[in-house]
Design a protein around this motif. Structure first.
Motif, PDB file in Angstrom:
ATOM      1  N   SER A   1      28.217 -39.617 -22.773  1.00  0.00           N
ATOM      2  CA  SER A   1      28.598 -40.050 -20.829  1.00  0.00           C
ATOM      3  C   SER A   1      27.556 -40.655 -20.486  1.00  0.00           C
ATOM      4  O   SER A   1      27.930 -40.774 -19.522  1.00  0.00           O
ATOM      5  CB  SER A   1      28.393 -38.288 -20.848  1.00  0.00           C
TER       6      SER A   1
ATOM      7  N   ARG B   1      23.611 -23.753 -35.766  1.00  0.00           N
ATOM      8  CA  ARG B   1      23.223 -24.205 -34.110  1.00  0.00           C
ATOM      9  C   ARG B   1      22.496 -25.149 -34.471  1.00  0.00           C
ATOM     10  O   ARG B   1      22.530 -25.780 -33.314  1.00  0.00           O
ATOM     11  CB  ARG B   1      22.003 -22.796 -34.709  1.00  0.00           C
TER      12      ARG B   1
ATOM     13  N   ARG C   1      25.729 -27.660 -33.522  1.00  0.00           N
ATOM     14  CA  ARG C   1      25.919 -27.175 -31.576  1.00  0.00           C
ATOM     15  C   ARG C   1      24.747 -27.985 -31.604  1.00  0.00           C
ATOM     16  O   ARG C   1      25.836 -29.264 -30.516  1.00  0.00           O
ATOM     17  CB  ARG C   1      26.428 -25.570 -31.926  1.00  0.00           C
ATOM     18  N   PHE C   2      23.165 -27.624 -31.919  1.00  0.00           N
ATOM     19  CA  PHE C   2      22.709 -28.506 -29.874  1.00  0.00           C
ATOM     20  C   PHE C   2      23.141 -30.751 -31.316  1.00  0.00           C
ATOM     21  O   PHE C   2      22.470 -30.684 -29.647  1.00  0.00           O
ATOM     22  CB  PHE C   2      21.276 -28.030 -30.931  1.00  0.00           C
TER      23      PHE C   2
ATOM     24  N   GLN D   1      16.948 -30.762 -22.815  1.00  0.00           N
ATOM     25  CA  GLN D   1      17.579 -29.838 -23.742  1.00  0.00           C
ATOM     26  C   GLN D   1      16.831 -29.123 -25.261  1.00  0.00           C
ATOM     27  O   GLN D   1      15.566 -29.543 -25.756  1.00  0.00           O
ATOM     28  CB  GLN D   1      18.786 -29.889 -24.892  1.00  0.00           C
TER      29      GLN D   1
ATOM     30  N   ASN E   1      25.586 -31.971 -31.580  1.00  0.00           N
ATOM     31  CA  ASN E   1      26.502 -32.756 -30.448  1.00  0.00           C
ATOM     32  C   ASN E   1      26.289 -31.970 -29.384  1.00  0.00           C
ATOM     33  O   ASN E   1      27.148 -33.379 -28.234  1.00  0.00           O
ATOM     34  CB  ASN E   1      27.484 -31.131 -31.078  1.00  0.00           C
ATOM     35  N   ARG E   2      25.816 -31.045 -28.537  1.00  0.00           N
ATOM     36  CA  ARG E   2      25.503 -30.816 -26.767  1.00  0.00           C
ATOM     37  C   ARG E   2      25.188 -32.686 -26.475  1.00  0.00           C
ATOM     38  O   ARG E   2      24.853 -33.508 -25.830  1.00  0.00           O
ATOM     39  CB  ARG E   2      25.178 -30.222 -26.373  1.00  0.00           C
ATOM     40  N   ILE E   3      23.096 -33.137 -27.475  1.00  0.00           N
ATOM     41  CA  ILE E   3      22.702 -34.285 -27.199  1.00  0.00           C
ATOM     42  C   ILE E   3      23.911 -35.341 -27.031  1.00  0.00           C
ATOM     43  O   ILE E   3      23.530 -36.155 -26.494  1.00  0.00           O
ATOM     44  CB  ILE E   3      21.470 -34.439 -27.765  1.00  0.00           C
ATOM     45  N   SER E   4      24.416 -35.527 -28.673  1.00  0.00           N
ATOM     46  CA  SER E   4      25.409 -36.585 -28.569  1.00  0.00           C
ATOM     47  C   SER E   4      25.942 -36.935 -27.756  1.00  0.00           C
ATOM     48  O   SER E   4      26.396 -38.120 -27.383  1.00  0.00           O
ATOM     49  CB  SER E   4      26.245 -36.406 -30.142  1.00  0.00           C
ATOM     50  N   GLN E   5      26.663 -36.120 -27.377  1.00  0.00           N
ATOM     51  CA  GLN E   5      27.913 -35.758 -25.959  1.00  0.00           C
ATOM     52  C   GLN E   5      26.932 -35.990 -24.887  1.00  0.00           C
ATOM     53  O   GLN E   5      27.751 -36.946 -23.853  1.00  0.00           O
ATOM     54  CB  GLN E   5      28.356 -34.836 -25.943  1.00  0.00           C
ATOM     55  N   ARG E   6      26.251 -36.145 -24.794  1.00  0.00           N
ATOM     56  CA  ARG E   6      24.927 -36.189 -23.185  1.00  0.00           C
ATOM     57  C   ARG E   6      24.878 -37.842 -23.394  1.00  0.00           C
ATOM     58  O   ARG E   6      25.125 -37.966 -22.253  1.00  0.00           O
ATOM     59  CB  ARG E   6      23.874 -35.364 -23.478  1.00  0.00           C
ATOM     60  N   HIS E   7      24.483 -38.399 -24.782  1.00  0.00           N
ATOM     61  CA  HIS E   7      23.886 -39.226 -24.826  1.00  0.00           C
ATOM     62  C   HIS E   7      25.198 -40.271 -24.743  1.00  0.00           C
ATOM     63  O   HIS E   7      25.051 -41.463 -24.008  1.00  0.00           O
ATOM     64  CB  HIS E   7      22.905 -39.670 -26.496  1.00  0.00           C
TER      65      HIS E   7
END
Length: 66
Positions: A63, A49, A52-53, A38, A55-61
């Motif tokens: 999961s 921005r 949002r970035f 990412q 949030n994406r990496i936090s959600q991936r981590h």
């Protein structure tokens, strides 16, 4: 903003002195944020921005660790 994302660590790299991390990630311009595959690169970042970035990496981590 970083306290909202306790699972995210930030590392500042001075690419003028150490350009290798950018090359290794395939980043062509900076400033840039990267986590795994990412990336977020822009001349100017808005808080939206960046959030949002993060949030994406936090959600991936989260999961991956769940």
């Amino acid at each position: 903003m970083l306290p909202e994302f306790p699972d995210v660590a930030l590392e500042k790299v001075c690419v003028d002195e150490n350009p290798e991390p950018m090359r290794a990630l395939g980043l062509k311009r900076y400033p840039a944020l990267a986590s795994g595959e990412q990336t977020l690169s822009a001349l100017f970042f808005t808080k939206g921005r960046i959030r949002r970035f993060l949030n994406r990496i936090s959600q991936r981590h989260n999961s991956v660790t769940s």
